[in-house]
Scaffold this motif. Structure first.
Motif, PDB file in Angstrom:
ATOM      1  N   VAL A   1       1.008  -1.034   0.013  1.00  0.00           N
ATOM      2  CA  VAL A   1       0.003   0.115   0.041  1.00  0.00           C
ATOM      3  C   VAL A   1       0.862   1.439  -0.008  1.00  0.00           C
ATOM      4  CG1 VAL A   1      -1.784  -1.226   1.408  1.00  0.00           C
ATOM      5  CG2 VAL A   1      -0.203   0.247   2.689  1.00  0.00           C
ATOM      6  N   PRO A   2       0.403   2.454  -0.342  1.00  0.00           N
ATOM      7  CA  PRO A   2       1.137   3.619  -0.149  1.00  0.00           C
ATOM      8  C   PRO A   2       1.484   4.045   0.924  1.00  0.00           C
ATOM      9  CG  PRO A   2      -0.736   3.918  -1.800  1.00  0.00           C
ATOM     10  CD  PRO A   2      -0.985   2.468  -1.332  1.00  0.00           C
ATOM     11  N   GLU A   3       2.451   4.475   1.331  1.00  0.00           N
ATOM     12  CA  GLU A   3       3.077   5.202   2.742  1.00  0.00           C
ATOM     13  C   GLU A   3       2.240   6.090   3.343  1.00  0.00           C
ATOM     14  OE1 GLU A   3       6.885   6.309   2.893  1.00  0.00           O
ATOM     15  OE2 GLU A   3       6.460   8.304   1.619  1.00  0.00           O
ATOM     16  N   ASN A   4       1.167   6.680   2.707  1.00  0.00           N
ATOM     17  CA  ASN A   4       0.190   7.582   3.162  1.00  0.00           C
ATOM     18  C   ASN A   4      -1.166   7.169   3.346  1.00  0.00           C
ATOM     19  OD1 ASN A   4       0.022   7.901   0.542  1.00  0.00           O
ATOM     20  ND2 ASN A   4      -0.669   9.845   0.468  1.00  0.00           N
ATOM     21  N   VAL A   5      -1.462   5.778   3.443  1.00  0.00           N
ATOM     22  CA  VAL A   5      -2.738   5.148   3.385  1.00  0.00           C
ATOM     23  C   VAL A   5      -2.585   4.594   4.885  1.00  0.00           C
ATOM     24  CG1 VAL A   5      -3.889   3.396   2.503  1.00  0.00           C
ATOM     25  CG2 VAL A   5      -3.148   5.117   1.115  1.00  0.00           C
ATOM     26  N   THR A   6      -3.780   4.703   5.460  1.00  0.00           N
ATOM     27  CA  THR A   6      -3.911   3.886   6.632  1.00  0.00           C
ATOM     28  C   THR A   6      -3.742   2.025   6.374  1.00  0.00           C
ATOM     29  OG1 THR A   6      -4.815   5.724   7.921  1.00  0.00           O
ATOM     30  CG2 THR A   6      -5.459   3.289   8.691  1.00  0.00           C
ATOM     31  N   LEU A   7      -3.282   1.491   7.091  1.00  0.00           N
ATOM     32  CA  LEU A   7      -3.225  -0.002   6.909  1.00  0.00           C
ATOM     33  C   LEU A   7      -3.505  -0.688   8.322  1.00  0.00           C
ATOM     34  CD1 LEU A   7      -2.689  -2.638   5.271  1.00  0.00           C
ATOM     35  CD2 LEU A   7      -0.509  -2.241   5.933  1.00  0.00           C
ATOM     36  N   ARG A   8      -4.515  -1.375   8.290  1.00  0.00           N
ATOM     37  CA  ARG A   8      -5.022  -2.093   9.446  1.00  0.00           C
ATOM     38  C   ARG A   8      -5.117  -3.484   9.166  1.00  0.00           C
ATOM     39  NH1 ARG A   8      -9.388   2.269  10.971  1.00  0.00           N
ATOM     40  NH2 ARG A   8      -7.924   3.912  11.728  1.00  0.00           N
ATOM     41  N   GLY A   9      -5.029  -4.658  10.110  1.00  0.00           N
ATOM     42  CA  GLY A   9      -5.127  -6.093   9.767  1.00  0.00           C
ATOM     43  C   GLY A   9      -5.986  -6.648  10.933  1.00  0.00           C
ATOM     44  N   THR A  10      -6.428  -7.722  10.528  1.00  0.00           N
ATOM     45  CA  THR A  10      -7.175  -8.499  11.475  1.00  0.00           C
ATOM     46  C   THR A  10      -7.274  -9.931  10.912  1.00  0.00           C
ATOM     47  OG1 THR A  10      -9.594  -8.911  12.548  1.00  0.00           O
ATOM     48  CG2 THR A  10      -9.409  -7.628  10.549  1.00  0.00           C
ATOM     49  N   GLY A  11      -6.288 -10.648  11.225  1.00  0.00           N
ATOM     50  CA  GLY A  11      -6.287 -12.085  10.549  1.00  0.00           C
ATOM     51  C   GLY A  11      -5.428 -12.942  11.378  1.00  0.00           C
ATOM     52  N   SER A  12      -5.363 -14.360  11.098  1.00  0.00           N
ATOM     53  CA  SER A  12      -4.510 -15.265  12.033  1.00  0.00           C
ATOM     54  C   SER A  12      -3.949 -16.110  10.889  1.00  0.00           C
ATOM     55  CB  SER A  12      -5.619 -16.113  12.791  1.00  0.00           C
ATOM     56  OG  SER A  12      -6.383 -16.496  12.070  1.00  0.00           O
ATOM     57  N   GLY A  13      -2.863 -16.543  11.576  1.00  0.00           N
ATOM     58  CA  GLY A  13      -2.014 -17.821  10.992  1.00  0.00           C
ATOM     59  C   GLY A  13      -1.977 -18.938  11.893  1.00  0.00           C
ATOM     60  N   VAL A  14      -2.395 -20.138  10.801  1.00  0.00           N
ATOM     61  CA  VAL A  14      -2.516 -21.691  11.356  1.00  0.00           C
ATOM     62  C   VAL A  14      -1.098 -22.281  10.802  1.00  0.00           C
ATOM     63  CG1 VAL A  14      -4.070 -23.413  11.871  1.00  0.00           C
ATOM     64  CG2 VAL A  14      -4.955 -21.075  11.919  1.00  0.00           C
ATOM     65  N   PHE A  15      -0.294 -22.449  11.584  1.00  0.00           N
ATOM     66  CA  PHE A  15       0.681 -23.005  10.975  1.00  0.00           C
ATOM     67  C   PHE A  15       1.546 -22.193   9.683  1.00  0.00           C
ATOM     68  CE2 PHE A  15      -1.143 -26.844  13.024  1.00  0.00           C
ATOM     69  CZ  PHE A  15      -0.272 -27.131  13.833  1.00  0.00           C
ATOM     70  N   GLY A  16       1.205 -21.140   9.999  1.00  0.00           N
ATOM     71  CA  GLY A  16       1.519 -20.015   8.832  1.00  0.00           C
ATOM     72  C   GLY A  16       1.741 -18.567   9.410  1.00  0.00           C
ATOM     73  N   GLY A  17       1.980 -17.614   8.805  1.00  0.00           N
ATOM     74  CA  GLY A  17       2.157 -16.437   9.024  1.00  0.00           C
ATOM     75  C   GLY A  17       1.352 -15.173   8.452  1.00  0.00           C
ATOM     76  N   PHE A  18       0.780 -14.535   9.207  1.00  0.00           N
ATOM     77  CA  PHE A  18      -0.142 -13.516   8.956  1.00  0.00           C
ATOM     78  C   PHE A  18       0.400 -12.116   9.550  1.00  0.00           C
ATOM     79  CE2 PHE A  18      -3.937 -10.927   8.389  1.00  0.00           C
ATOM     80  CZ  PHE A  18      -4.525 -11.702   7.336  1.00  0.00           C
ATOM     81  N   ASP A  19       1.186 -11.647   8.505  1.00  0.00           N
ATOM     82  CA  ASP A  19       1.859 -10.368   9.008  1.00  0.00           C
ATOM     83  C   ASP A  19       1.727  -9.058   8.518  1.00  0.00           C
ATOM     84  OD1 ASP A  19       3.801  -8.532   9.989  1.00  0.00           O
ATOM     85  OD2 ASP A  19       5.425  -9.245   8.660  1.00  0.00           O
ATOM     86  N   VAL A  20       0.642  -8.170   9.182  1.00  0.00           N
ATOM     87  CA  VAL A  20       0.333  -6.841   8.700  1.00  0.00           C
ATOM     88  C   VAL A  20       0.840  -5.919   9.449  1.00  0.00           C
ATOM     89  CG1 VAL A  20      -1.676  -5.409   8.314  1.00  0.00           C
ATOM     90  CG2 VAL A  20      -2.139  -7.858   7.863  1.00  0.00           C
ATOM     91  N   ARG A  21       1.838  -5.067   8.777  1.00  0.00           N
ATOM     92  CA  ARG A  21       2.283  -3.985   9.220  1.00  0.00           C
ATOM     93  C   ARG A  21       1.563  -2.702   9.486  1.00  0.00           C
ATOM     94  NH1 ARG A  21       8.469  -4.563   6.610  1.00  0.00           N
ATOM     95  NH2 ARG A  21       8.571  -6.886   6.816  1.00  0.00           N
ATOM     96  N   THR A  22       0.762  -2.799  10.494  1.00  0.00           N
ATOM     97  CA  THR A  22      -0.196  -1.612  10.808  1.00  0.00           C
ATOM     98  C   THR A  22       0.518  -0.312  10.692  1.00  0.00           C
ATOM     99  OG1 THR A  22      -0.161  -1.826  13.094  1.00  0.00           O
ATOM    100  CG2 THR A  22      -1.735  -3.103  12.003  1.00  0.00           C
ATOM    101  N   HIS A  23      -0.212   0.787   9.872  1.00  0.00           N
ATOM    102  CA  HIS A  23      -0.094   2.213   9.800  1.00  0.00           C
ATOM    103  C   HIS A  23      -1.098   2.849  10.112  1.00  0.00           C
ATOM    104  CE1 HIS A  23       2.546   5.385   8.347  1.00  0.00           C
ATOM    105  NE2 HIS A  23       1.264   5.532   7.381  1.00  0.00           N
ATOM    106  N   GLU A  24      -0.883   4.062  10.794  1.00  0.00           N
ATOM    107  CA  GLU A  24      -2.113   5.066  10.422  1.00  0.00           C
ATOM    108  C   GLU A  24      -1.547   6.260   9.899  1.00  0.00           C
ATOM    109  OE1 GLU A  24      -5.202   5.010  11.969  1.00  0.00           O
ATOM    110  OE2 GLU A  24      -4.937   2.972  12.480  1.00  0.00           O
ATOM    111  N   SER A  25      -2.153   6.779   8.828  1.00  0.00           N
ATOM    112  CA  SER A  25      -1.817   8.032   8.077  1.00  0.00           C
ATOM    113  C   SER A  25      -2.033   9.080   8.827  1.00  0.00           C
ATOM    114  CB  SER A  25      -2.729   8.011   6.639  1.00  0.00           C
ATOM    115  OG  SER A  25      -2.475   9.220   6.142  1.00  0.00           O
ATOM    116  N   THR A  26      -1.312  10.018   8.780  1.00  0.00           N
ATOM    117  CA  THR A  26      -1.392  11.578   9.253  1.00  0.00           C
ATOM    118  C   THR A  26      -2.845  12.302   8.769  1.00  0.00           C
ATOM    119  OG1 THR A  26       0.012  12.447   7.710  1.00  0.00           O
ATOM    120  CG2 THR A  26       1.078  11.585  10.058  1.00  0.00           C
TER     121      THR A  26
END
Length: 231
Positions: free
Chosen positions: A168-193
């Motif tokens: 995503v662009p760096e000036n957009v808010t990014l949020r995550g709500t997920g899960s990893g089962v024998f895997g990875g769910f990596d969301v680098r949350t970011h709040e736009s100014t």
């Protein structure tokens, strides 16, 4: 003697609360639309920003909102918040965004990769909802040059022995709500100014697979209207 089940009001579970009807039985039984779910998501977002909900509570309620099938399941999610949808006056969209699409007209995009790959990148219109399914394959969703026509978009991801990468662009808010089962769910949350910046919510599950979503440094959102795209 017939055993009587415990009253749902005595059970704190959020799932139980969402099963209680709101208003009349007829209203509670109405099927919820995408627009109904998005209105609830907006109320929850504001409650999180104001400190009325913790990040964990917000994530739990947001999951329940997008899983809700009826109006009766949506109402309890915001019953204890000041901006109840029943008495909320719709807020005009910020300058630059077209009016929200009526219920039923919001587009949904589907990306599927089974023993292969799927890529969505470049100049493209982002719909209200994008579904991505990767099974023994990979999907790349690049939003850095995309055009946002909604304030909030949801990317639902299922990765089974596969991978999904979201940028995503760096000036957009990014949020995550997920899960990893024998895997990875990596969301680098970011709040736009910018409080009017689009919000990308990544949800879903990674089963023996991986999901990664992150802002891309140096890439900023430039267009979010049809006029800018077509010009």
């Amino acid at each position: 003697m017939v055993a009587v089940d415990e009253s749902p009001l005595q059970k704190p579970s959020l799932i139980k609360r969402t099963q209680q009807p709101a208003g009349t039985d007829a209203e509670a039984a109405l099927r919820a639309s995408d627009a109904d779910r998005d209105r609830i998501a907006e109320i929850l977002r504001e409650a999180l920003a104001e400190g009325r909900l913790t990040a964990e509570e917000h994530s739990e309620r947001l999951d329940a909102a997008y899983a809700a099938r009826t109006v009766g399941e949506l109402a309890p999610l915001v019953r204890d918040l000041p901006a109840h949808p029943a008495d909320r006056t719709p807020r005009p969209e910020p300058a630059g965004y077209p009016p929200a699409a009526p219920a039923g007209e919001a587009d949904t995009q589907n990306l599927v990769a089974v023993f292969g790959g799927s890529v969505r990148k470049g100049r493209w219109r982002v719909g209200r909802r994008t579904n991505a399914f990767a099974c023994f394959g990979g999907i790349e969703i690049d939003l850095t040059e995309a055009v946002f026509e909604q304030r909030e978009v949801v990317v639902n991801v299922v990765a089974v022995f596969g991978g999904v990468e979201i940028k995503v662009p760096e000036n957009v808010t990014l949020r995550g709500t997920g899960s990893g089962v024998f895997g990875g769910f990596d969301v680098r949350t970011h709040e736009s100014t910018d409080p009017d910046a689009p919000v990308v919510v990544v949800s879903g599950v990674a089963l023996f697979g991986g999901v990664e979503a992150k802002p891309r440094r140096g890439k900023r959102l430039r267009a979010w209207t049809r006029g800018q795209l077509d010009g």
